[in-house]
Design a protein around this motif. Structure first.
Motif, PDB file in Angstrom:
ATOM      1  N   LYS A   1       0.802  -1.211   0.000  1.00  0.00           N
ATOM      2  CA  LYS A   1       0.000   0.000   0.000  1.00  0.00           C
ATOM      3  C   LYS A   1       0.845   1.274   0.000  1.00  0.00           C
ATOM      4  O   LYS A   1       0.455   2.288  -0.543  1.00  0.00           O
TER       5      LYS A   1
ATOM      6  N   LYS B   1     -13.825 -12.504  14.203  1.00  0.00           N
ATOM      7  CA  LYS B   1     -13.907 -11.071  13.937  1.00  0.00           C
ATOM      8  C   LYS B   1     -12.509 -10.471  13.764  1.00  0.00           C
ATOM      9  O   LYS B   1     -12.247  -9.687  12.861  1.00  0.00           O
TER      10      LYS B   1
ATOM     11  N   LYS C   1     -10.642  -9.047  10.335  1.00  0.00           N
ATOM     12  CA  LYS C   1     -10.145  -7.670  10.317  1.00  0.00           C
ATOM     13  C   LYS C   1      -8.695  -7.620   9.848  1.00  0.00           C
ATOM     14  O   LYS C   1      -8.336  -6.831   8.982  1.00  0.00           O
ATOM     15  N   TRP C   2      -7.873  -8.488  10.424  1.00  0.00           N
ATOM     16  CA  TRP C   2      -6.451  -8.436  10.082  1.00  0.00           C
ATOM     17  C   TRP C   2      -6.165  -8.955   8.682  1.00  0.00           C
ATOM     18  O   TRP C   2      -5.254  -8.468   8.012  1.00  0.00           O
TER      19      TRP C   2
ATOM     20  N   LYS D   1      -8.101  -8.560   6.169  1.00  0.00           N
ATOM     21  CA  LYS D   1      -8.475  -7.460   5.280  1.00  0.00           C
ATOM     22  C   LYS D   1      -7.395  -6.378   5.285  1.00  0.00           C
ATOM     23  O   LYS D   1      -6.894  -5.963   4.246  1.00  0.00           O
ATOM     24  N   ARG D   2      -7.016  -5.957   6.485  1.00  0.00           N
ATOM     25  CA  ARG D   2      -6.023  -4.881   6.598  1.00  0.00           C
ATOM     26  C   ARG D   2      -4.678  -5.290   6.009  1.00  0.00           C
ATOM     27  O   ARG D   2      -4.055  -4.555   5.263  1.00  0.00           O
TER      28      ARG D   2
ATOM     29  N   LYS E   1      -4.270  -5.670   2.287  1.00  0.00           N
ATOM     30  CA  LYS E   1      -4.126  -4.336   1.675  1.00  0.00           C
ATOM     31  C   LYS E   1      -2.734  -3.782   1.909  1.00  0.00           C
ATOM     32  O   LYS E   1      -2.134  -3.183   1.023  1.00  0.00           O
ATOM     33  N   ASP E   2      -2.213  -3.975   3.107  1.00  0.00           N
ATOM     34  CA  ASP E   2      -0.877  -3.448   3.409  1.00  0.00           C
ATOM     35  C   ASP E   2       0.198  -4.082   2.529  1.00  0.00           C
ATOM     36  O   ASP E   2       1.107  -3.409   2.069  1.00  0.00           O
TER      37      ASP E   2
END
Lengths: 138, 189
Positions: free
Chosen positions: A60, A104, A108-109, A111-112, A115-116
């Motif tokens: 990213k 959950k 979240k991780w 997804k993040r 992207k990173d």
């Protein structure tokens, strides 16, 4: 009917022993999705997961990065956020029993961090492969 | 008999003096709290969700370090997608909960009694909405004497890594007497 049964059983056979019920259910969902995305999907794979985790990409920030950059290649050890210096608890459930237990948090991780590192979201297959690798890596 | 009287008087004076000096030392500690306490400190973080969602990646900046409008901007979904170069997106429910916590305890919140917070709120020009304290002139003014090599070294990495040098930053205390710069030592201005 047979197909449904196969989809249901496959994750249990592959990693039932390592994941709690909510994570198993999540893996089943990912497997179902992966099958929809790719009819040739035959189940999640440790080797593919290893490649996802260790290969370097333009992330990213426009610079080369891999999952290993922060989590290191020894998942039983603590990692370190390369940008902030914050210490990360070990990713491997073998060293950190709380890791990969909350769907959950895992969602979240994934997804993040996709992207990173990849500058895009991961596919269902990639996510499942990565989890199999993280959970089983010795 | 006379001796006894004198003794009693002396004893009474002693008690009175002791009481007085106790009151005095109490007053002193209040003063020193004001001097070293709220002038250089903000309320510490007391929110589990904030610790899990935000402070798992970086130092847990106290809400009292930025005004409300800054937190509102920082916590916009589009801002979180590119949060200082990283993806920090949150589930909507969590995002709103955190936004509530941050704004209720922001530097310019009426619930915030910290003098440091009030100073921050006062010093940031009204027309500006910085999303990091380190971007403000107020902060830069206090940190401009620090040589680059202290900040760039691997133990610190960034001027935003408060706790690397402010050893009591976690508690919300940013006083100078608790600054220890890695590989250098105490910082005396």
């Amino acid at each position: 009917m047979k197909k449904v049964l196969w989809l249901f059983l496959l994750p249990l056979v592959l990693f039932g022993a390592d994941l709690n019920p909510q994570m198993q259910k999540y893996m089943e969902e990912l497997a179902k999705q992966a099958k929809q995305e790719n009819p040739d999907f035959k189940g999640f794979d440790y080797k593919r997961g290893e490649k996802i985790f260790t290969s370097t990409h333009i992330g990213k920030r426009g610079k080369p990065i891999s999952c290993v950059s922060c989590h290191t290649s020894d998942l039983t050890k603590e990692g370190k956020n390369i940008n902030t210096g914050k210490v990360l608890p070990p990713l491997s459930p073998q060293a950190n029993p709380k890791s990969i237990t909350k769907v959950k948090k895992v969602k979240k991780w994934l997804k993040r961090n996709f992207k990173d590192v990849y500058n895009r979201v991961g596919t269902a297959q990639e996510k499942g492969d990565a989890i199999v690798y993280i959970v089983n890596k010795k | 008999m006379k001796k006894m009287k004198i003794f009693t008087i002396l004893a009474l004076v002693g008690v009175a003096f002791a009481t007085f000096s106790m009151a005095d030392s109490d007053e002193y500690s209040k003063k020193s709290y004001k001097k070293y306490g709220s002038k250089y400190s903000v309320a510490p973080v007391n929110n589990k969700l904030y610790e899990d969602e935000c402070a798992s990646c970086h130092f847990g900046y106290q809400p009292g370090l930025l005004p409300k409008r800054s937190w509102v901007k920082l916590m916009e979904p589009r801002e979180l997608e590119n949060h200082f170069g990283d993806d920090a997106t949150l589930e909507e429910e969590d995002r709103l909960t955190l936004l509530g916590y941050l704004t209720a305890n922001a530097a310019d919140s009426k619930y915030n009694n910290s003098r440091l917070s009030k100073e921050i709120a006062r010093e940031i020009p009204r027309g500006l909405t910085p999303i990091a304290l380190s971007q403000t002139r107020y902060f830069k003014h206090d940190h401009d004497e620090i040589p680059k090599r202290f900040i760039e070294q691997k133990e610190v990495k960034s001027i935003a890594n408060c706790a690397a040098c402010h050893t009591t930053a976690q508690k919300g205390y940013y006083g100078e007497r608790d600054i220890v710069i890695p590989n250098y030592g105490r910082w005396d201005d």
